[in-house]
Design a protein around this motif. Structure first.
Motif, mmCIF file in Angstrom:
data_model
loop_
_atom_site.group_PDB
_atom_site.id
_atom_site.type_symbol
_atom_site.label_atom_id
_atom_site.label_comp_id
_atom_site.label_asym_id
_atom_site.label_seq_id
_atom_site.Cartn_x
_atom_site.Cartn_y
_atom_site.Cartn_z
ATOM 1 N N TRP A 110 6.903 -14.976 -5.308
ATOM 2 C CA TRP A 110 7.198 -14.669 -6.711
ATOM 3 C C TRP A 110 7.077 -15.898 -7.596
ATOM 4 C CZ3 TRP A 110 6.476 -10.763 -9.525
ATOM 5 C CH2 TRP A 110 6.569 -9.486 -8.991
ATOM 6 N N GLY B 200 10.420 -2.025 -3.071
ATOM 7 C CA GLY B 200 9.603 -3.195 -3.409
ATOM 8 C C GLY B 200 9.444 -3.295 -4.913
ATOM 9 N N ASP C 272 14.464 -4.544 -2.959
ATOM 10 C CA ASP C 272 13.406 -5.511 -2.667
ATOM 11 C C ASP C 272 13.939 -6.577 -1.708
ATOM 12 O OD1 ASP C 272 10.628 -6.188 -4.399
ATOM 13 O OD2 ASP C 272 11.422 -7.904 -3.290
ATOM 14 N N ARG D 28 4.612 0.693 -6.089
ATOM 15 C CA ARG D 28 3.356 0.215 -6.692
ATOM 16 C C ARG D 28 3.094 -1.168 -6.104
ATOM 17 N NH1 ARG D 28 3.275 -1.160 -13.074
ATOM 18 N NH2 ARG D 28 4.534 -2.869 -12.286
ATOM 19 N N GLN E 177 2.173 -3.494 3.756
ATOM 20 C CA GLN E 177 2.997 -3.153 4.923
ATOM 21 C C GLN E 177 2.110 -2.879 6.133
ATOM 22 O OE1 GLN E 177 6.510 -3.131 4.079
ATOM 23 N NE2 GLN E 177 5.536 -3.905 2.214
HETATM 24 C C1 SAM Z 1 3.214 -7.166 -5.056
HETATM 25 S S1 SAM Z 1 4.934 -7.046 -5.344
HETATM 26 C C2 SAM Z 1 5.031 -5.584 -6.363
HETATM 27 C C3 SAM Z 1 6.272 -5.524 -7.215
HETATM 28 C C4 SAM Z 1 6.480 -4.247 -8.033
HETATM 29 N N1 SAM Z 1 6.386 -3.040 -7.234
HETATM 30 C C5 SAM Z 1 5.546 -4.148 -9.199
HETATM 31 O O1 SAM Z 1 4.665 -3.288 -9.187
HETATM 32 O O2 SAM Z 1 5.675 -4.930 -10.142
HETATM 33 C C6 SAM Z 1 5.527 -6.450 -3.766
HETATM 34 C C7 SAM Z 1 7.047 -6.476 -3.700
HETATM 35 O O3 SAM Z 1 7.490 -5.814 -2.529
HETATM 36 C C8 SAM Z 1 8.505 -6.576 -1.884
HETATM 37 N N2 SAM Z 1 8.429 -6.225 -0.454
HETATM 38 C C9 SAM Z 1 7.355 -6.327 0.350
HETATM 39 N N3 SAM Z 1 7.629 -5.784 1.552
HETATM 40 C C10 SAM Z 1 8.907 -5.331 1.487
HETATM 41 C C11 SAM Z 1 9.748 -4.631 2.391
HETATM 42 N N4 SAM Z 1 9.304 -4.288 3.602
HETATM 43 N N5 SAM Z 1 10.995 -4.308 1.991
HETATM 44 C C12 SAM Z 1 11.429 -4.622 0.736
HETATM 45 N N6 SAM Z 1 10.673 -5.276 -0.172
HETATM 46 C C13 SAM Z 1 9.428 -5.610 0.202
HETATM 47 C C14 SAM Z 1 8.191 -8.019 -2.201
HETATM 48 O O4 SAM Z 1 9.331 -8.831 -2.163
HETATM 49 C C15 SAM Z 1 7.621 -7.903 -3.618
HETATM 50 O O5 SAM Z 1 8.626 -8.039 -4.591
#
Ligand code: SAM
Length: 257
Positions: A35, A95, A116, A157, A163
């Motif tokens: 981030w 997320g 998140d 999104r 994943q």
């Molecule tokens: C690319 S960012 C997208 C953020 C948000 N969805 C947006 O569209 O603005 C991906 C987010 O997913 C979170 N993340 C990724 N894998 C995760 C998981 N298995 N569990 C919880 N959070 C996760 C990351 O910390 C990050 O904040």
């Protein structure tokens, strides 16, 4: 430095996929660091409060039209979801990052829960979102338990694209706790356009990469079926968008037997 000095042992870049409630400090730091990188170029949009977007345009009927919806500042919303799964619903985002989606979509929903890995992103989300939004860390079981069985719709999104198979299965198990029977989960899997040059794209069975949290995993229809097997969900439909390089999949939470 010699070539040997830079060499990595096999598996040195691999990260174990843990269930959300067992998320470690390493996972938090990995995404907090990511981030800090994103914010270098995106801070203006990520830090803008919901009050910077006074409009409430009607939500289009088609999910592909919803993706193009713009609030007059920043990017189009790029969310694949049905209007009726948002309006007046109890919505959860897996997320949620800095709440960039929550601060816009919450004006249509009854409530909005974001979760998140990143404590940094969650703190920003709380500062920029309206009071109907709640942000709870993914490992905060006590904070999340009141939402079990109370969510109509899970959206995401730029989430399922990051994943791998092991983590995606843990996520499904986690999200099944929240969704009401008949509730929907909208997933955005990566599906590359062969005409586009790609950065880092893995098959879903590959382990997570420590060095590249934002690497993407490509899911075929068969991969999605394999993923859902054994979980209390059924596939309602899928839509492949070459333009967005996505396989959007809508799942329905099956009732407990
Ligand atoms: C690319 S960012 C997208 C953020 C948000 N969805 C947006 O569209 O603005 C991906 C987010 O997913 C979170 N993340 C990724 N894998 C995760 C998981 N298995 N569990 C919880 N959070 C996760 C990351 O910390 C990050 O904040």
């Amino acid at each position: 430095m010699s070539w040997f000095g830079q060499r990595q042992e096999p598996g040195a870049d691999e990260l174990e996929a843990l269930p959300p409630f067992q998320c470690t400090e390493q996972e938090v730091q990995r995404w907090n660091d990511e981030w800090l990188q994103y914010l270098r170029s995106e801070w203006e949009f990520q830090l803008a409060p919901y009050t910077a977007y006074p409009d409430k345009p009607p939500l289009p009927d088609s999910p592909l039209d919803l993706m193009k919806l713009s609030f007059g500042f920043g990017w189009p919303i790029a969310l694949y979801c049905d209007r009726e799964a948002l309006e007046g619903r109890r919505v959860m985002e897996m997320g949620c990052g800095c709440g960039n989606l929550g601060k816009l979509i919450a004006r249509y929903t009854e409530s909005y829960l974001g979760t998140d890995y990143s404590t940094l992103a969650l703190q920003i989300a709380r500062l920029v979102s309206p009071p109907s939004c709640t942000y709870v860390h993914v490992a905060d079981r006590a904070g999340l338990t009141p939402f079990f069985g109370r969510i109509d719709t899970v959206i995401s999104r730029f989430f399922w694209i990051h994943q791998n198979f092991a983590l995606a299965r843990q996520n499904l198990e986690f999200l099944a706790l929240f969704l009401k029977p008949g509730g929907r989960l909208y997933a955005d899997f990566f599906w590359p356009d062969p005409k586009v040059e790609q950065a880092i794209v893995f098959t879903p069975d590959r382990p997570l990469s420590k060095a590249h949290p934002s690497a993407t995993f490509r899911y075929s229809r068969e991969d999605v079926e394999r993923l859902v097997a054994g979980h209390p969900f059924r596939i309602l439909r899928e839509t492949v968008s070459t333009e967005m390089q996505r396989r959007y999949v809508v799942l329905e939470r099956r009732p407990a037997p």
